[in-house]
Design a protein around this motif. Structure first.
Motif, PDB file in Angstrom:
ATOM      1  N   LEU A   1      37.574  22.541 -16.089  1.00  0.00           N
ATOM      2  CA  LEU A   1      38.671  21.854 -15.155  1.00  0.00           C
ATOM      3  C   LEU A   1      38.070  20.619 -14.261  1.00  0.00           C
TER       4      LEU A   1
ATOM      5  N   ASP B   1      34.715  18.721 -10.295  1.00  0.00           N
ATOM      6  CA  ASP B   1      35.571  18.077  -9.440  1.00  0.00           C
ATOM      7  C   ASP B   1      34.699  17.451  -8.116  1.00  0.00           C
TER       8      ASP B   1
ATOM      9  N   MET C   1      45.172  24.280  -9.738  1.00  0.00           N
ATOM     10  CA  MET C   1      44.480  25.134  -8.628  1.00  0.00           C
ATOM     11  C   MET C   1      44.539  24.408  -7.172  1.00  0.00           C
TER      12      MET C   1
ATOM     13  N   VAL D   1      34.737  24.573 -13.142  1.00  0.00           N
ATOM     14  CA  VAL D   1      35.350  23.263 -12.291  1.00  0.00           C
ATOM     15  C   VAL D   1      34.335  21.924 -12.120  1.00  0.00           C
TER      16      VAL D   1
ATOM     17  N   SER E   1      42.599  21.327 -15.780  1.00  0.00           N
ATOM     18  CA  SER E   1      42.501  20.472 -14.837  1.00  0.00           C
ATOM     19  C   SER E   1      42.662  21.029 -13.410  1.00  0.00           C
ATOM     20  N   ASN E   2      41.901  20.336 -12.370  1.00  0.00           N
ATOM     21  CA  ASN E   2      41.939  21.450 -11.240  1.00  0.00           C
ATOM     22  C   ASN E   2      43.332  21.084 -10.486  1.00  0.00           C
TER      23      ASN E   2
ATOM     24  N   LEU F   1      37.586  21.199  -4.668  1.00  0.00           N
ATOM     25  CA  LEU F   1      38.202  22.578  -4.337  1.00  0.00           C
ATOM     26  C   LEU F   1      37.434  23.655  -3.197  1.00  0.00           C
TER      27      LEU F   1
ATOM     28  N   GLY G   1      38.256  17.431 -12.117  1.00  0.00           N
ATOM     29  CA  GLY G   1      39.054  16.684 -10.927  1.00  0.00           C
ATOM     30  C   GLY G   1      39.373  15.355 -11.253  1.00  0.00           C
TER      31      GLY G   1
END
Length: 257
Positions: free
Chosen positions: A193, A253, A155, A251, A151-152, A257, A195
């Motif tokens: 990962l 998301d 981070m 990622v 998962s983000n 990020l 979002g």
């Protein structure tokens, strides 16, 4: 399914045995459907018997080969025994998607030692032991792909579930270690990962107009992420098209990020 699905087939996935944990609903359900539609033999585990059986029956009626087992993934010996049973029936698992998790909210002060251990079991420990169980026959079959769902959140440093964030950070470390250890056996190991993905659970519990507006400000892409978007990335990582990608954290998301 999203419109970009259409007839995008990964030929290397056809006939391969894939295993998805937490596959009865949410992102996991999208993964099971997508892998089945690509021609995989799909085994999946979940603690939701009603949803698991319904998904299996629906996909099998459509002509796909899907098998569901009711499993509590915190019971590691049962997990390993069931994996070996699935391998005995359908052959080596060539694609493992460690997806099952629980993002239940909690605070630092309220969590007990027992609750912390359970959080690690639900969100991290089964990744390790599922990989341990499938690796020998995956290697014998010529290699494959392990995809660990993280998962983000770790981070971003999100508050509200520190145990969950700890486990999700650990998944990225596990991926790095396994990629080095299993690479010589042609086994790729990567982390996905996501979002904030708009599963039914997320929409029911946490999506408000205010939260959605804030999310759209934070994301570079101004659309909500759907479970099928995550499944598209997993299909690529499971296929031979990603044959030289390992040890990576990817990622998805919307550019948050």
């Amino acid at each position: 399914m999203t419109n970009n699905k259409n007839n995008s087939i990964y030929p290397s996935l056809v006939g391969r045995h894939a295993l998805v944990s937490g596959g009865a609903s949410g992102i996991g359900e999208a993964l099971v459907r997508a892998l089945a539609q690509q021609g995989c033999l799909v085994s999946f585990f979940d603690i939701d018997q009603v949803a698991g059986n319904a998904l299996m029956e629906a996909l099998n009626k459509q002509g796909y080969q899907v098998h569901f087992d009711l499993i509590d993934l915190t019971q590691i010996e049962t997990l390993k025994d069931t994996i070996h049973s699935r391998i005995s029936e359908w052959g080596a698992i060539r694609i493992l998607v460690n997806n099952a998790a629980n993002d239940q909210r909690h605070t630092l002060q309220e969590m007990t030692s027992e609750q912390f251990d359970l959080c690690m079991s639900v969100n991290l420990k089964h990744h390790f032991f599922a990989a341990q169980a499938i690796a020998p026959t995956m290697a014998e079959a010529g290699g494959g792909s392990i995809i660990n769902m993280s998962s983000n959140s770790w981070m971003l440093g999100l508050a509200g579930y520190p145990g969950y964030v700890t486990a999700k950070a650990g998944i990225s470390g596990l991926t790095k270690g396994l990629a080095r250890e299993l690479g010589p056996q042609k086994i790729r190991v990567n982390t996905v990962l996501p979002g904030w993905v708009m599963t039914e659970k997320q929409k029911r519990l946490w999506l408000t107009p205010e939260a959605e507006a804030e999310l759209m400000v934070q994301q570079a892409l101004k659309e909500k992420i759907q479970p099928e978007d995550v499944a598209d990335l997993v299909l690529f990582l499971g296929s031979d098209d990603s044959r030289m990608i390992s040890g990576q954290s990817l990622v998805i998301d919307g550019g948050r990020l």
